[in-house]
Design a protein around this motif. Structure first.
Motif, mmCIF file in Angstrom:
data_model
loop_
_atom_site.group_PDB
_atom_site.id
_atom_site.type_symbol
_atom_site.label_atom_id
_atom_site.label_comp_id
_atom_site.label_asym_id
_atom_site.label_seq_id
_atom_site.Cartn_x
_atom_site.Cartn_y
_atom_site.Cartn_z
ATOM 1 N N ALA A 21 -8.803 36.734 15.347
ATOM 2 C CA ALA A 21 -9.461 36.724 16.648
ATOM 3 C C ALA A 21 -10.038 38.091 16.974
ATOM 4 O O ALA A 21 -11.159 38.202 17.512
ATOM 5 N N ARG A 22 -9.296 39.129 16.682
ATOM 6 C CA ARG A 22 -9.768 40.492 16.946
ATOM 7 C C ARG A 22 -11.082 40.742 16.224
ATOM 8 O O ARG A 22 -12.043 41.261 16.804
ATOM 9 N N GLU A 23 -11.146 40.341 14.958
ATOM 10 C CA GLU A 23 -12.354 40.553 14.158
ATOM 11 C C GLU A 23 -13.549 39.796 14.739
ATOM 12 O O GLU A 23 -14.655 40.351 14.860
ATOM 13 N N VAL A 24 -13.338 38.554 15.114
ATOM 14 C CA VAL A 24 -14.439 37.734 15.609
ATOM 15 C C VAL A 24 -14.887 38.184 16.998
ATOM 16 O O VAL A 24 -16.093 38.276 17.272
ATOM 17 N N PHE A 25 -13.941 38.480 17.877
ATOM 18 C CA PHE A 25 -14.307 38.921 19.227
ATOM 19 C C PHE A 25 -15.113 40.213 19.185
ATOM 20 O O PHE A 25 -16.089 40.376 19.921
ATOM 21 N N LEU A 26 -14.700 41.148 18.344
ATOM 22 C CA LEU A 26 -15.410 42.428 18.284
ATOM 23 C C LEU A 26 -16.801 42.260 17.696
ATOM 24 O O LEU A 26 -17.725 42.996 18.046
ATOM 25 N N ALA A 27 -16.965 41.292 16.795
ATOM 26 C CA ALA A 27 -18.265 41.082 16.172
ATOM 27 C C ALA A 27 -19.209 40.280 17.061
ATOM 28 O O ALA A 27 -20.409 40.586 17.142
ATOM 29 N N ASP A 28 -18.688 39.274 17.761
ATOM 30 C CA ASP A 28 -19.542 38.318 18.466
ATOM 31 C C ASP A 28 -19.404 38.337 19.983
ATOM 32 O O ASP A 28 -20.148 37.625 20.674
ATOM 33 N N GLY A 29 -18.475 39.118 20.509
ATOM 34 C CA GLY A 29 -18.231 39.086 21.944
ATOM 35 C C GLY A 29 -17.399 37.882 22.324
ATOM 36 O O GLY A 29 -17.067 37.035 21.479
ATOM 37 N N PHE A 30 -17.064 37.793 23.602
ATOM 38 C CA PHE A 30 -16.222 36.682 24.049
ATOM 39 C C PHE A 30 -16.988 35.360 24.023
ATOM 40 O O PHE A 30 -16.534 34.370 23.453
ATOM 41 N N GLU A 31 -18.158 35.340 24.618
ATOM 42 C CA GLU A 31 -18.916 34.089 24.723
ATOM 43 C C GLU A 31 -19.395 33.629 23.357
ATOM 44 O O GLU A 31 -19.412 32.428 23.059
ATOM 45 N N GLY A 32 -19.811 34.576 22.507
ATOM 46 C CA GLY A 32 -20.344 34.205 21.201
ATOM 47 C C GLY A 32 -19.294 33.789 20.192
ATOM 48 O O GLY A 32 -19.618 33.159 19.173
ATOM 49 N N ALA A 33 -18.046 34.155 20.428
ATOM 50 C CA ALA A 33 -16.972 33.827 19.481
ATOM 51 C C ALA A 33 -16.606 32.349 19.611
ATOM 52 O O ALA A 33 -16.338 31.862 20.702
ATOM 53 N N SER A 34 -16.600 31.641 18.496
ATOM 54 C CA SER A 34 -16.221 30.230 18.519
ATOM 55 C C SER A 34 -14.807 30.072 17.976
ATOM 56 O O SER A 34 -14.356 30.850 17.126
ATOM 57 N N VAL A 35 -14.135 29.056 18.459
ATOM 58 C CA VAL A 35 -12.789 28.756 17.979
ATOM 59 C C VAL A 35 -12.826 28.420 16.492
ATOM 60 O O VAL A 35 -11.918 28.781 15.732
ATOM 61 N N ASP A 36 -13.884 27.750 16.051
ATOM 62 C CA ASP A 36 -14.019 27.420 14.631
ATOM 63 C C ASP A 36 -14.066 28.684 13.784
ATOM 64 O O ASP A 36 -13.408 28.760 12.736
ATOM 65 N N ASP A 37 -14.864 29.668 14.228
ATOM 66 C CA ASP A 37 -14.965 30.923 13.475
ATOM 67 C C ASP A 37 -13.644 31.675 13.466
ATOM 68 O O ASP A 37 -13.240 32.248 12.442
ATOM 69 N N ILE A 38 -12.966 31.700 14.608
ATOM 70 C CA ILE A 38 -11.677 32.401 14.684
ATOM 71 C C ILE A 38 -10.674 31.756 13.742
ATOM 72 O O ILE A 38 -9.954 32.453 12.999
ATOM 73 N N ALA A 39 -10.603 30.437 13.748
ATOM 74 C CA ALA A 39 -9.677 29.736 12.861
ATOM 75 C C ALA A 39 -10.011 30.007 11.399
ATOM 76 O O ALA A 39 -9.114 30.241 10.570
ATOM 77 N N ARG A 40 -11.314 30.015 11.068
ATOM 78 C CA ARG A 40 -11.724 30.265 9.691
ATOM 79 C C ARG A 40 -11.355 31.670 9.238
ATOM 80 O O ARG A 40 -10.781 31.866 8.159
ATOM 81 N N VAL A 41 -11.697 32.670 10.055
ATOM 82 C CA VAL A 41 -11.403 34.058 9.695
ATOM 83 C C VAL A 41 -9.892 34.296 9.625
ATOM 84 O O VAL A 41 -9.407 35.036 8.768
ATOM 85 N N ALA A 42 -9.155 33.649 10.518
ATOM 86 C CA ALA A 42 -7.691 33.805 10.527
ATOM 87 C C ALA A 42 -7.026 33.029 9.402
ATOM 88 O O ALA A 42 -5.851 33.280 9.090
ATOM 89 N N GLY A 43 -7.740 32.088 8.805
ATOM 90 C CA GLY A 43 -7.166 31.301 7.725
ATOM 91 C C GLY A 43 -6.167 30.268 8.204
ATOM 92 O O GLY A 43 -5.182 29.979 7.516
#
Length: 208
Positions: A21-43
């Motif tokens: 989540a930290r990686e995705v939020f910092l890259a995409d911001g709060f609104e741009g971060a998707s739950v799908d991306d967070i789950a994928r990056v987190a594995g």
């Protein structure tokens, strides 16, 4: 029910979820971060992610809370220090400036500012989980030091805020507006020493 109490902080994948989540939020911001991306990056699966965090806002605030808690830990444990006021303030100033110039801290600040209208609680919660904790540690140190006769202070909250702002002079605005992104040790020390000497000139009761 307290929202923080609804977060499951046990389980082997909790840290894994936070890291992703930290990686995705910092890259995409709060609104741009998707739950799908967070789950994928987190594995992890989305079901696992939701098991820990019922909604994205809670996950965002847990990322902010955990990072702020890490930055606000031992280096700011000022009330138990046995050094001189000048030494203690110098160490505190270095900590505040480093935290303020950190990539994480600046990105989180920008995210909270960008989302202020849609999610007004984000900024407040981020402030309470980081800057307010640091101010509290400075205030507590100043109160104990004043009791020892080292400072003459009437408003400890104001004095703590003033010190923190002195530590951010010049460099933080330049960093915030992308005027400069890297600062030398000489530039940092200039701000730190200026903050300490200005604060002592205003509040020191004895030669520090």
């Amino acid at each position: 029910m307290n929202e923080q109490a609804s977060i499951l902080r046990t389980g082997r994948k909790f840290d894994q979820v936070l890291k992703g989540a930290r990686e995705v939020f910092l890259a995409d911001g709060f609104e741009g971060a998707s739950v799908d991306d967070i789950a994928r990056v987190a594995g992890v699966s989305k079901a696992t992610l939701y098991n820990y965090f019922p909604d994205k806002r809670l996950l965002f605030m847990e990322v902010a809370r955990s990072e702020c808690a890490r930055q606000a830990d031992a280096p700011m444990d000022l009330a138990t220090c046995s050094s001189t006021p000048r030494q203690i303030l110098r160490a505190a100033a270095g900590h505040i400036l480093s935290a303020s110039l950190s990539d994480f801290g600046m990105r989180m600040f920008r995210i909270c500012l960008a989302e202020a209208d849609r999610f007004p609680d984000l900024g407040r919660q981020f402030y309470e989980s980081g800057p307010l904790l640091i101010r509290g540690k400075i205030r507590d140190y100043l109160r104990s030091a004043a009791a020892r006769g080292e400072f003459q202070i009437d408003d400890f909250d104001l004095a703590a805020d003033q010190f923190a702002e002195l530590c951010r002079a010049d460099l933080v605005p330049r960093f915030l507006f992308n005027i400069d992104t890297h600062f030398s040790d000489e530039e940092r020390n200039r701000v730190i020493e200026g903050a300490v000497e200005t604060f002592l000139a205003r509040y020191a009761a004895t030669k520090a």
